[in-house]
Design a protein around this motif. Structure first.
Motif, PDB file in Angstrom:
ATOM      1  N   ASN A   7       0.622  -1.246  -0.017  1.00  0.00           N
ATOM      2  CA  ASN A   7      -0.319   0.498   0.111  1.00  0.00           C
ATOM      3  C   ASN A   7       0.976   1.015   0.190  1.00  0.00           C
ATOM      4  OD1 ASN A   7      -2.186   2.363   0.999  1.00  0.00           O
ATOM      5  ND2 ASN A   7      -2.980   0.588   1.661  1.00  0.00           N
ATOM      6  N   GLU A   8       0.567   2.497  -0.645  1.00  0.00           N
ATOM      7  CA  GLU A   8       0.812   3.552  -0.945  1.00  0.00           C
ATOM      8  C   GLU A   8       1.282   4.650   0.564  1.00  0.00           C
ATOM      9  OE1 GLU A   8       0.577   4.665  -5.817  1.00  0.00           O
ATOM     10  OE2 GLU A   8       0.016   6.145  -4.049  1.00  0.00           O
ATOM     11  N   ASP A   9       0.459   4.258   1.397  1.00  0.00           N
ATOM     12  CA  ASP A   9       0.976   4.870   2.581  1.00  0.00           C
ATOM     13  C   ASP A   9       1.542   4.255   3.641  1.00  0.00           C
ATOM     14  OD1 ASP A   9      -1.722   3.449   2.335  1.00  0.00           O
ATOM     15  OD2 ASP A   9      -3.107   4.391   3.613  1.00  0.00           O
ATOM     16  N   THR A  10       2.169   2.713   3.339  1.00  0.00           N
ATOM     17  CA  THR A  10       2.906   2.421   4.123  1.00  0.00           C
ATOM     18  C   THR A  10       4.171   2.314   3.988  1.00  0.00           C
ATOM     19  OG1 THR A  10       2.898   0.171   2.891  1.00  0.00           O
ATOM     20  CG2 THR A  10       1.675   0.534   4.869  1.00  0.00           C
ATOM     21  N   PHE A  11       5.235   3.212   4.342  1.00  0.00           N
ATOM     22  CA  PHE A  11       6.621   3.482   3.788  1.00  0.00           C
ATOM     23  C   PHE A  11       7.494   2.803   5.383  1.00  0.00           C
ATOM     24  CE2 PHE A  11       4.152   6.110   1.666  1.00  0.00           C
ATOM     25  CZ  PHE A  11       5.188   6.380   0.333  1.00  0.00           C
ATOM     26  N   LYS A  12       8.938   2.129   4.687  1.00  0.00           N
ATOM     27  CA  LYS A  12      10.041   2.080   5.180  1.00  0.00           C
ATOM     28  C   LYS A  12      11.347   3.276   5.465  1.00  0.00           C
ATOM     29  CE  LYS A  12       9.922  -2.917   4.020  1.00  0.00           C
ATOM     30  NZ  LYS A  12      11.173  -3.796   3.632  1.00  0.00           N
ATOM     31  N   THR A  13      11.568   3.523   6.770  1.00  0.00           N
ATOM     32  CA  THR A  13      12.660   4.272   6.677  1.00  0.00           C
ATOM     33  C   THR A  13      14.284   3.776   5.381  1.00  0.00           C
ATOM     34  OG1 THR A  13      12.280   5.132   8.781  1.00  0.00           O
ATOM     35  CG2 THR A  13      14.846   5.327   7.784  1.00  0.00           C
ATOM     36  N   SER A  14      14.429   5.190   4.581  1.00  0.00           N
ATOM     37  CA  SER A  14      15.370   4.403   4.486  1.00  0.00           C
ATOM     38  C   SER A  14      16.674   5.127   4.154  1.00  0.00           C
ATOM     39  CB  SER A  14      14.939   4.415   2.388  1.00  0.00           C
ATOM     40  OG  SER A  14      15.797   4.941   1.049  1.00  0.00           O
ATOM     41  N   GLN A  15      17.700   4.350   3.970  1.00  0.00           N
ATOM     42  CA  GLN A  15      19.200   5.017   4.465  1.00  0.00           C
ATOM     43  C   GLN A  15      19.843   5.585   2.914  1.00  0.00           C
ATOM     44  OE1 GLN A  15      20.016   6.577   7.527  1.00  0.00           O
ATOM     45  NE2 GLN A  15      18.616   5.509   8.015  1.00  0.00           N
ATOM     46  N   PHE A  16      20.910   6.172   3.103  1.00  0.00           N
ATOM     47  CA  PHE A  16      21.332   6.437   1.858  1.00  0.00           C
ATOM     48  C   PHE A  16      22.027   4.967   1.836  1.00  0.00           C
ATOM     49  CE2 PHE A  16      24.832   7.831  -0.678  1.00  0.00           C
ATOM     50  CZ  PHE A  16      24.252   7.718  -1.423  1.00  0.00           C
ATOM     51  N   GLY A 168       9.829   3.933  -6.215  1.00  0.00           N
ATOM     52  CA  GLY A 168      10.154   3.542  -4.870  1.00  0.00           C
ATOM     53  C   GLY A 168      10.727   5.124  -3.278  1.00  0.00           C
ATOM     54  N   CYS A 169      11.303   5.671  -4.357  1.00  0.00           N
ATOM     55  CA  CYS A 169      12.193   6.533  -3.215  1.00  0.00           C
ATOM     56  C   CYS A 169      11.377   7.674  -3.065  1.00  0.00           C
ATOM     57  CB  CYS A 169      13.042   6.772  -4.291  1.00  0.00           C
ATOM     58  SG  CYS A 169      14.307   5.490  -5.188  1.00  0.00           S
ATOM     59  N   PHE A 170      10.217   7.577  -2.776  1.00  0.00           N
ATOM     60  CA  PHE A 170       9.228   8.534  -1.756  1.00  0.00           C
ATOM     61  C   PHE A 170       8.816   7.906  -0.547  1.00  0.00           C
ATOM     62  CE2 PHE A 170       8.931   8.894  -6.835  1.00  0.00           C
ATOM     63  CZ  PHE A 170       8.832  10.695  -6.994  1.00  0.00           C
ATOM     64  N   THR A 171       8.937   9.326   0.305  1.00  0.00           N
ATOM     65  CA  THR A 171       8.834   8.977   1.436  1.00  0.00           C
ATOM     66  C   THR A 171       8.050  10.929   2.277  1.00  0.00           C
ATOM     67  OG1 THR A 171       9.722   9.311   3.634  1.00  0.00           O
ATOM     68  CG2 THR A 171      10.867  10.632   2.209  1.00  0.00           C
ATOM     69  N   PRO A 172       7.369  10.263   3.333  1.00  0.00           N
ATOM     70  CA  PRO A 172       6.141  11.688   3.543  1.00  0.00           C
ATOM     71  C   PRO A 172       7.268  12.344   4.670  1.00  0.00           C
ATOM     72  CG  PRO A 172       5.585   9.998   4.634  1.00  0.00           C
ATOM     73  CD  PRO A 172       6.549   9.104   3.692  1.00  0.00           C
ATOM     74  N   VAL A 173       8.349  11.858   4.988  1.00  0.00           N
ATOM     75  CA  VAL A 173       9.140  12.265   6.009  1.00  0.00           C
ATOM     76  C   VAL A 173      10.051  13.432   5.458  1.00  0.00           C
ATOM     77  CG1 VAL A 173      10.382  11.981   8.683  1.00  0.00           C
ATOM     78  CG2 VAL A 173       8.779  10.199   7.373  1.00  0.00           C
ATOM     79  N   GLU A 174       9.651  14.679   5.983  1.00  0.00           N
ATOM     80  CA  GLU A 174      10.327  15.617   5.259  1.00  0.00           C
ATOM     81  C   GLU A 174      11.929  15.350   5.864  1.00  0.00           C
ATOM     82  OE1 GLU A 174      10.231  18.229   2.829  1.00  0.00           O
ATOM     83  OE2 GLU A 174       8.093  18.510   3.036  1.00  0.00           O
ATOM     84  N   GLY A 225       2.125  14.360  -0.965  1.00  0.00           N
ATOM     85  CA  GLY A 225       2.574  15.096   0.075  1.00  0.00           C
ATOM     86  C   GLY A 225       3.578  14.076   0.265  1.00  0.00           C
ATOM     87  N   LEU A 226       4.335  13.926  -0.554  1.00  0.00           N
ATOM     88  CA  LEU A 226       6.073  12.939  -0.873  1.00  0.00           C
ATOM     89  C   LEU A 226       6.879  13.774  -1.464  1.00  0.00           C
ATOM     90  CD1 LEU A 226       3.893   9.800  -1.636  1.00  0.00           C
ATOM     91  CD2 LEU A 226       4.517  10.213   0.564  1.00  0.00           C
ATOM     92  N   VAL A 227       7.605  13.548  -1.036  1.00  0.00           N
ATOM     93  CA  VAL A 227       8.767  13.746  -1.557  1.00  0.00           C
ATOM     94  C   VAL A 227      10.222  13.189  -1.614  1.00  0.00           C
ATOM     95  CG1 VAL A 227       8.346  16.205   0.393  1.00  0.00           C
ATOM     96  CG2 VAL A 227       9.837  14.491   1.210  1.00  0.00           C
ATOM     97  N   LEU A 228      10.933  12.934  -2.494  1.00  0.00           N
ATOM     98  CA  LEU A 228      11.682  12.352  -2.938  1.00  0.00           C
ATOM     99  C   LEU A 228      13.085  11.828  -1.361  1.00  0.00           C
ATOM    100  CD1 LEU A 228      13.126  13.637  -6.067  1.00  0.00           C
ATOM    101  CD2 LEU A 228      12.001  11.581  -5.454  1.00  0.00           C
ATOM    102  N   ASP A 229      13.589  10.169  -1.333  1.00  0.00           N
ATOM    103  CA  ASP A 229      14.693  10.519  -0.344  1.00  0.00           C
ATOM    104  C   ASP A 229      16.263  10.657  -0.763  1.00  0.00           C
ATOM    105  OD1 ASP A 229      15.353   8.505  -1.993  1.00  0.00           O
ATOM    106  OD2 ASP A 229      13.707   6.823  -0.545  1.00  0.00           O
ATOM    107  N   SER A 230      16.542  10.131   0.506  1.00  0.00           N
ATOM    108  CA  SER A 230      17.730  10.997   0.024  1.00  0.00           C
ATOM    109  C   SER A 230      18.313   9.767  -1.372  1.00  0.00           C
ATOM    110  CB  SER A 230      19.183  10.760   1.056  1.00  0.00           C
ATOM    111  OG  SER A 230      19.091   8.792   1.367  1.00  0.00           O
ATOM    112  N   ASN A 231      18.093   8.894  -1.739  1.00  0.00           N
ATOM    113  CA  ASN A 231      18.620   8.059  -2.998  1.00  0.00           C
ATOM    114  C   ASN A 231      17.374   8.605  -3.679  1.00  0.00           C
ATOM    115  OD1 ASN A 231      20.285   5.486  -1.783  1.00  0.00           O
ATOM    116  ND2 ASN A 231      18.289   5.937  -0.407  1.00  0.00           N
ATOM    117  N   GLY A 232      16.585   8.783  -4.096  1.00  0.00           N
ATOM    118  CA  GLY A 232      15.858   9.974  -5.073  1.00  0.00           C
ATOM    119  C   GLY A 232      16.211  10.887  -5.142  1.00  0.00           C
ATOM    120  N   LEU A 233      16.622  11.906  -4.366  1.00  0.00           N
ATOM    121  CA  LEU A 233      17.472  12.706  -4.417  1.00  0.00           C
ATOM    122  C   LEU A 233      18.801  12.981  -5.523  1.00  0.00           C
ATOM    123  CD1 LEU A 233      16.541  15.062  -1.567  1.00  0.00           C
ATOM    124  CD2 LEU A 233      15.333  15.443  -3.391  1.00  0.00           C
ATOM    125  N   PHE A 234      19.258  11.648  -5.123  1.00  0.00           N
ATOM    126  CA  PHE A 234      20.853  12.042  -5.695  1.00  0.00           C
ATOM    127  C   PHE A 234      20.524  10.858  -7.175  1.00  0.00           C
ATOM    128  CE2 PHE A 234      23.795   8.313  -7.181  1.00  0.00           C
ATOM    129  CZ  PHE A 234      25.129   8.699  -6.562  1.00  0.00           C
TER     130      PHE A 234
END
Length: 290
Positions: A7-16, A168-174, A225-234
């Motif tokens: 489901n799109e509203d379930t996200f795991k924390t993603s480290q670079f 898959g590189c999107f997160t709700p956590v700024e 309301g989703l933003v790119l995580d560090s890997n997506g930004l890279f």
């Protein structure tokens, strides 16, 4: 469940993923960009023209290591991605890279016989005088496998896998939408390699469509309301810098009449190796004659 999408509203924390991006960058520069360089600088006596060159062994290693890294990258995604599409893409990628290995091996070995990459197959002095003339058709077929079929089967799956991972590189956590120092250190070499990949592979259309798809996805997810995580930004910033480098490259060589003749289409993006055989190779020959 295999192939299921969470489901799109379930996200795991993603480290670079510094280790994976570092390995990607290192093996891309050494095993891909370094292939023809190793072939040229190493003594010809070590790798006779009728045997695989050092660059061919680099290419073989690339064909094994890159699919493994791509699979590891997909495994690190915070979301479960469509596995079947990934596996099919990996299979086609290996096929295309292997086809390219054969064609590229012969084409680069022809440099030692005077082949000039800034000229078309039929315009090359060592080719156009071949008898019977049907041999020229065979070299054009080899060029087709190398530059068209091999590149298409190699690069389309490669960019598709990167895009699948990007989804898959999107997160709700700024707070996760920041690039660490490690990413900033890698973004330059990574972008420069993508510039080489796009220009030498003549895949600007594929690259720009992938980039536009990334931009569209970023805008679509932003409305949720989703933003790119560090890997997506890279990955996203690497593509942006690549576009800037391509623009600089094209502007620099805009008035080169010889390269213009080889790349007559609407999209004018010369290959670095064509530039080398036209200008740098002549420069080395001039120095040796002094």
């Amino acid at each position: 469940r295999h192939g299921a999408v969470k489901n799109e509203d379930t996200f795991k924390t993603s480290q670079f993923h510094f280790d994976l991006w570092f390995y990607f960058t290192l093996q891309n520069w050494v095993l891909d960009f370094g292939r023809p360089i190793a072939m040229i600088i190493l003594p010809l006596e070590w790798f006779p023209l009728n045997k695989p060159s050092a660059g061919d062994y680099f290419h073989m290693a690339y064909n094994v290591i890159t699919p493994f890294l791509l699979l590891k990258l997909i495994e690190r995604s915070p979301k479960t991605l469509p596995r079947s599409m990934v596996y099919v893409s990996i299979i086609v990628f290996v096929m295309g890279a292997s086809i390219h290995l054969v064609g590229d091996s012969v084409n680069h070995r022809l440099i030692f016989s005077g082949y000039q990459h800034h000229l078309s197959v039929r315009e090359n002095p060592i080719i156009k005088n071949l008898k019977p003339e049907t041999l020229i058709d065979s070299f054009e077929l080899l060029y087709y496998y190398d530059e068209y079929l091999g590149h298409s089967m190699w690069y389309i799956p490669f960019f598709l896998i990167l895009f699948i991972y990007f989804t898959g590189c999107f997160t709700p956590v700024e707070e996760e939408s920041r690039m660490p120092v490690a990413a900033l250190l890698l973004i330059g070499p990574s972008s420069l390699y993508y510039w080489y990949l796009v220009t030498e592979g003549q895949i600007f259309i594929l690259y720009i469509f992938t980039f536009f798809a990334m931009m569209a996805l970023v805008m679509h997810q932003k409305r949720k309301g989703l933003v790119l995580d560090s890997n997506g930004l890279f990955l996203f910033y690497s593509f942006i810098i690549t576009l800037v480098l391509i623009a600089v490259w094209v502007i620099w060589l805009w008035n080169d009449k010889i390269l213009r003749k080889k790349y007559p289409g609407v999209i004018y993006i010369p290959e670095p190796w064509a530039f080398y055989t036209l200008h740098m190779n002549n420069l080395h020959a001039a120095k040796e004659s002094l």
